[in-house]
Design an enzyme around this catalytic site. Structure first.
Site, PDB file in Angstrom:
ATOM      1  N   SER A   1      46.292  20.155  15.293  1.00  0.00           N
ATOM      2  CA  SER A   1      46.094  19.796  16.775  1.00  0.00           C
ATOM      3  C   SER A   1      46.007  20.905  17.633  1.00  0.00           C
ATOM      4  CB  SER A   1      47.424  18.918  17.382  1.00  0.00           C
ATOM      5  OG  SER A   1      47.142  18.636  18.562  1.00  0.00           O
TER       6      SER A   1
ATOM      7  N   TYR B   1      56.190   5.667  16.773  1.00  0.00           N
ATOM      8  CA  TYR B   1      57.246   6.487  17.243  1.00  0.00           C
ATOM      9  C   TYR B   1      58.718   5.704  17.022  1.00  0.00           C
ATOM     10  CZ  TYR B   1      53.910   9.398  19.105  1.00  0.00           C
ATOM     11  OH  TYR B   1      52.825  10.324  19.353  1.00  0.00           O
TER      12      TYR B   1
ATOM     13  N   PRO C   1      57.821  18.069  18.916  1.00  0.00           N
ATOM     14  CA  PRO C   1      57.126  19.510  18.616  1.00  0.00           C
ATOM     15  C   PRO C   1      57.904  20.494  19.494  1.00  0.00           C
ATOM     16  CG  PRO C   1      55.422  17.857  19.639  1.00  0.00           C
ATOM     17  CD  PRO C   1      57.054  17.238  19.849  1.00  0.00           C
TER      18      PRO C   1
ATOM     19  N   HIS D   1      58.342  13.030  21.550  1.00  0.00           N
ATOM     20  CA  HIS D   1      56.599  12.734  21.839  1.00  0.00           C
ATOM     21  C   HIS D   1      56.391  11.475  22.089  1.00  0.00           C
ATOM     22  CE1 HIS D   1      52.587  13.341  20.694  1.00  0.00           C
ATOM     23  NE2 HIS D   1      53.038  14.491  19.695  1.00  0.00           N
TER      24      HIS D   1
HETATM   25  N1  COA Z   1      27.866  26.022  23.342  1.00  0.00           N
HETATM   26  C1  COA Z   1      28.729  26.578  24.215  1.00  0.00           C
HETATM   27  N2  COA Z   1      29.981  26.397  24.689  1.00  0.00           N
HETATM   28  C2  COA Z   1      30.558  25.188  24.017  1.00  0.00           C
HETATM   29  C3  COA Z   1      29.754  24.352  23.021  1.00  0.00           C
HETATM   30  C4  COA Z   1      28.621  24.886  22.685  1.00  0.00           C
HETATM   31  N3  COA Z   1      27.846  24.240  21.683  1.00  0.00           N
HETATM   32  N4  COA Z   1      30.703  23.271  22.525  1.00  0.00           N
HETATM   33  C5  COA Z   1      31.591  23.407  23.376  1.00  0.00           C
HETATM   34  N5  COA Z   1      31.790  24.494  24.118  1.00  0.00           N
HETATM   35  C6  COA Z   1      32.686  24.835  25.333  1.00  0.00           C
HETATM   36  C7  COA Z   1      32.955  23.637  26.050  1.00  0.00           C
HETATM   37  O1  COA Z   1      32.112  23.590  27.329  1.00  0.00           O
HETATM   38  C8  COA Z   1      34.448  24.271  26.613  1.00  0.00           C
HETATM   39  O2  COA Z   1      34.393  25.256  27.801  1.00  0.00           O
HETATM   40  P1  COA Z   1      35.483  25.473  28.944  1.00  0.00           P
HETATM   41  O3  COA Z   1      36.191  26.489  27.896  1.00  0.00           O
HETATM   42  O4  COA Z   1      34.856  26.263  29.875  1.00  0.00           O
HETATM   43  O5  COA Z   1      36.182  24.388  29.123  1.00  0.00           O
HETATM   44  C9  COA Z   1      35.211  24.933  25.494  1.00  0.00           C
HETATM   45  O6  COA Z   1      33.798  25.369  24.628  1.00  0.00           O
HETATM   46  C10 COA Z   1      35.728  24.313  24.644  1.00  0.00           C
HETATM   47  O7  COA Z   1      35.309  23.098  24.179  1.00  0.00           O
HETATM   48  P2  COA Z   1      35.451  22.630  22.580  1.00  0.00           P
HETATM   49  O8  COA Z   1      36.188  23.783  21.815  1.00  0.00           O
HETATM   50  O9  COA Z   1      34.446  22.035  22.170  1.00  0.00           O
HETATM   51  O10 COA Z   1      36.793  21.662  22.778  1.00  0.00           O
HETATM   52  P3  COA Z   1      36.927  20.451  23.624  1.00  0.00           P
HETATM   53  O11 COA Z   1      37.299  21.053  25.174  1.00  0.00           O
HETATM   54  O12 COA Z   1      35.917  19.557  23.788  1.00  0.00           O
HETATM   55  O13 COA Z   1      38.262  19.862  22.877  1.00  0.00           O
HETATM   56  C11 COA Z   1      39.526  18.422  21.536  1.00  0.00           C
HETATM   57  C12 COA Z   1      38.212  19.135  21.823  1.00  0.00           C
HETATM   58  C13 COA Z   1      39.173  17.415  20.348  1.00  0.00           C
HETATM   59  C14 COA Z   1      40.453  19.379  21.168  1.00  0.00           C
HETATM   60  C15 COA Z   1      39.599  17.443  22.795  1.00  0.00           C
HETATM   61  O14 COA Z   1      38.444  16.364  22.832  1.00  0.00           O
HETATM   62  C16 COA Z   1      41.082  16.737  22.623  1.00  0.00           C
HETATM   63  O15 COA Z   1      40.898  15.415  22.339  1.00  0.00           O
HETATM   64  N6  COA Z   1      42.058  17.331  23.149  1.00  0.00           N
HETATM   65  C17 COA Z   1      43.242  16.562  23.243  1.00  0.00           C
HETATM   66  C18 COA Z   1      43.991  16.654  22.033  1.00  0.00           C
HETATM   67  C19 COA Z   1      45.583  16.245  21.952  1.00  0.00           C
HETATM   68  O16 COA Z   1      45.643  15.212  22.401  1.00  0.00           O
HETATM   69  N7  COA Z   1      46.296  17.089  21.515  1.00  0.00           N
HETATM   70  C20 COA Z   1      47.823  17.129  21.474  1.00  0.00           C
HETATM   71  C21 COA Z   1      48.435  16.082  20.418  1.00  0.00           C
HETATM   72  S1  COA Z   1      50.336  16.264  20.679  1.00  0.00           S
END
Ligand code: COA
Length: 623
Positions: A553, A106, A119, A344
């Protein structure tokens, strides 16, 4: 403990040192903060093996062979020494990466914040029949923001959890009363947290390019209620019917140009004190005029709103009515476009998304507040300018107009399915979307590319992000299978393999076992120790691996809100999405000057790919 926890939970060697803020904290928001582990330095050979795996889909066999030799030499020569130096650097620090990351990602970056780094976030569009309705909404939105701030001030937010692990909550403390300040070579970031004496009590409003400070607390310490804020907004709007000098447009400039103007401005009149007011303000609110004419006349309402949030849609629209250095800059357009532009450097999207979710819920509620006692009047911040600044403002206007006109945005609500479908076929929704995007890009361009997805490393002290490299050998195999085979069972298997590969990479990245930050650390530690930058980092394949044609993202919100950002390379795409139960809201960006990319085409390919994936599971549970 979940499998993920067992695999990746890293206990710190000893209890981490706590910054003063954490020691002082008693509320539930920071209750686990001191127990969070520190970001590990991953094993060297693991990173090198993963690096070779990740470049394999994007290199020719010859390039791969050459790079494998360079990596081999690195592992035998300078690699272990650099790795050891990095481990030493990490000793005793809350995070070995945090300061380096803030500077390299940054504050050292000289290109404009706007579009490149800040963003925009689009909130649901409103209909205002009169200026009074518009200002009443703005007043309630301001009160909603203050309501959330109070929860943070009282350390009352719930600790967030990812994959069963509590997350570092420090970023929440850094979004209010924070500002980036331009400087030559490296910018500065100032933050006035609520636990410091004389914590800021005011916000700054920009209307018609004119700046006003508004104290949002009474002398009784209570926040002003909506009616009180509304009255002050009406007053400032009637005081600023003419358009002021576009000082705010300077914040859209290249950081060195802006720093030069900033230094000059600070010497004129009361400008230094106005800067101070803006920097310390809790947040900025931009009351945008109604405007006709846009840099993208054919765009739909959603896309137009995204343009307004991302950069103000040009100097004839609202790009001058901004302060792009402010961490939180709420935008309330007279045309009903609502959202935020955020700087950011102090935080990722999720804390800002939580704030906006809270604000949407507050706006929809019937909540009413008592009036504060002892309110103060608005204060106008009139900037003094001279001929040099006038010329700099004209240059900044031309530059943002050219830059903005080059940005192509496509906002879309995919309603074919949402997270529920992915869950019904027992797959991760995020991985499904990422694999669908790999297929969309492959169909769009005919080959795969280096892909960035943000992974949160907030399971660790002061954690920020690492990269999930979504382009994997398995994702490429899936794309090729979709192209070459018509056997659904074969395609479905290739899809599941690709999703699992993505999930595995994600689990490792959030557990601090990604490769991107480690490779960066090895380079920076070489530079810090006066050593040569390793051949590994100078290899053309390394540049290719970090040329993210797809920068993506996930920023989830409960409300229909979506984040948007620009591509990170001239021939790339930006892609941000909010997966909801039965729909996926997303924005794709591209540069019009690049004839290889088109955000509408990629949007079409993505929708098609998502539907093709759905068709692979015809007997899935009912949605
Ligand atoms: N079967 C059934 N459900 C599942 C599943 C499976 N195999 N895998 C995941 N799920 C469910 C999860 O339990 C979760 O349930 P919820 O909606 O009840 O919480 C949901 O599906 C979402 O999971 P998933 O899609 O796998 O994503 P995640 O929540 O693990 O997120 C990332 C993944 C990478 C987005 C997250 O780890 C992350 O790092 N987020 C931050 C990103 C960030 O900082 N972005 C901004 C940058 S400016």
């Amino acid at each position: 403990m979940t499998v993920l926890q067992r695999l990746f939970y890293c206990k710190p060697a000893k209890l981490p040192r706590m910054p003063a803020l954490q020691r002082a904290s008693k509320g539930r928001m920071f209750s686990i903060q001191a127990d969070l582990p520190r970001l590990p330095v991953p094993p060297l050979q693991q990173t090198l093996d993963k690096y070779l795996k990740t470049i394999s889909p994007i290199t020719t066999p010859e390039q791969y062979q050459k790079t494998a030799e360079i990596v081999g030499r690195f592992a035998e020569n300078e690699g272990p020494e650099l790795h050891e130096l990095l481990e030493k650097h990490a000793e005793g620090k809350d995070s070995w990466l945090a300061d380096w990351w803030l500077n390299t990602a940054y504050l050292d970056y000289r290109a404009p914040n706007v579009i490149n780094s800040n963003p925009g976030m689009v909130m649901p569009t409103q209909r205002f029949n009169s200026d009074e309705e518009w200002l009443a909404y703005a007043a309630r939105l301001i009160r909603a923001g203050i309501d959330y701030k109070q929860q943070i001030d009282n350390e009352n937010l719930e600790v967030e959890v990812l994959a069963g692990q509590p997350l570092c909550m420090i970023q929440y403390y850094k979004i209010f009363s924070t500002c980036r300040i331009p400087d030559l070579k490296r910018d500065r970031l100032v933050c006035y947290p609520p636990n410091k004496p004389n914590a800021p009590r005011h916000i700054v409003i920009i209307h018609n390019n004119q700046f006003f400070s508004l104290d949002v607390y009474g002398t009784d310490g209570r926040p002003l209620n909506e009616k009180q804020i509304h009255k002050l907004l009406s007053k400032l709007v009637s005081k600023s019917q003419t358009v002021g000098p576009p000082v705010g447009v300077l914040t859209t400039g290249n950081r060195n140009s802006w720093a030069t103007s900033h230094k000059r401005l600070a010497k004129l009149g009361n400008n230094a004190s106005h800067f101070d007011k803006i920097e310390k303000s809790i947040f900025v609110v931009c009351l945008d005029k109604p405007y006709s004419g846009t840099q993208d006349p054919g765009a739909d309402e959603f896309t137009l709103s995204a343009r307004q949030m991302l950069y103000g849609d040009g100097s004839h629209a609202c790009s001058t009515n901004r302060w792009f250095d402010k961490t939180l800059q709420f935008i309330v357009g007279r045309n009903g476009n609502i959202g935020i532009n955020y700087e950011h450097s102090p935080a990722e999207g999720p804390p800002v998304a939580s704030l906006l979710d809270h604000m949407c819920n507050y706006l929809a509620s019937e909540k009413e507040n008592e009036a504060a006692r002892g309110t103060t009047d608005i204060e106008q911040l009139e900037f003094k300018i001279d001929k040099t600044i006038e010329a700099a403002m004209e240059t900044a206007k031309t530059e943002i107009d050219l830059f903005g006109a080059d940005v192509q945005l496509t906002g879309h609500i995919f309603d074919g399915f949402g997270k529920n479908f992915a869950k019904s076929i027992k797959q991760s929704p995020d991985a499904l979307i990422q694999v669908a995007m790999q297929l969309a890009y492959y169909r769009d361009q005919g080959h795969p590319c280096a892909t960035y997805e943000s992974a949160s490393t907030r399971m660790f002290q002061l954690g920020r992000t690492d990269t999930i490299r979504s382009c994997t050998p398995a994702s490429l195999a899936f794309c090729q299978t979709m192209h070459d085979s018509s056997d659904r069972a074969v395609q479905a298997k290739a899809f599941v393999d690709a999703v699992h590969a993505h999930r595995e990479y994600t689990a490792a990245a959030v557990a601090g076992q990604g490769i991107d930050r480690h490779l960066l650390g090895l380079k920076l530690i070489a530079i810090e120790n006066g050593m040569n930058v390793p051949d590994l980092h100078m290899d053309p394949t390394y540049s290719k691996a970090f040329h993210f044609n797809l920068s993506t993202s996930q920023v989830p919100c409960k409300n229909p809100i979506v984040l948007c950002f620009g591509p990170v390379v001239p021939d790339g795409y930006g892609f941000c999405y909010n997966p909801r139960s039965n729909e996926i809201i997303f924005v794709v960006s591209a540069f019009k000057n690049c004839d290889k990319t088109d955000s509408q085409n990629l949007t079409n390919r993505l929708c098609e790919s998502l539907m093709d994936i759905k068709a692979l599971f015809p007997t899935s549970a009912k949605l």
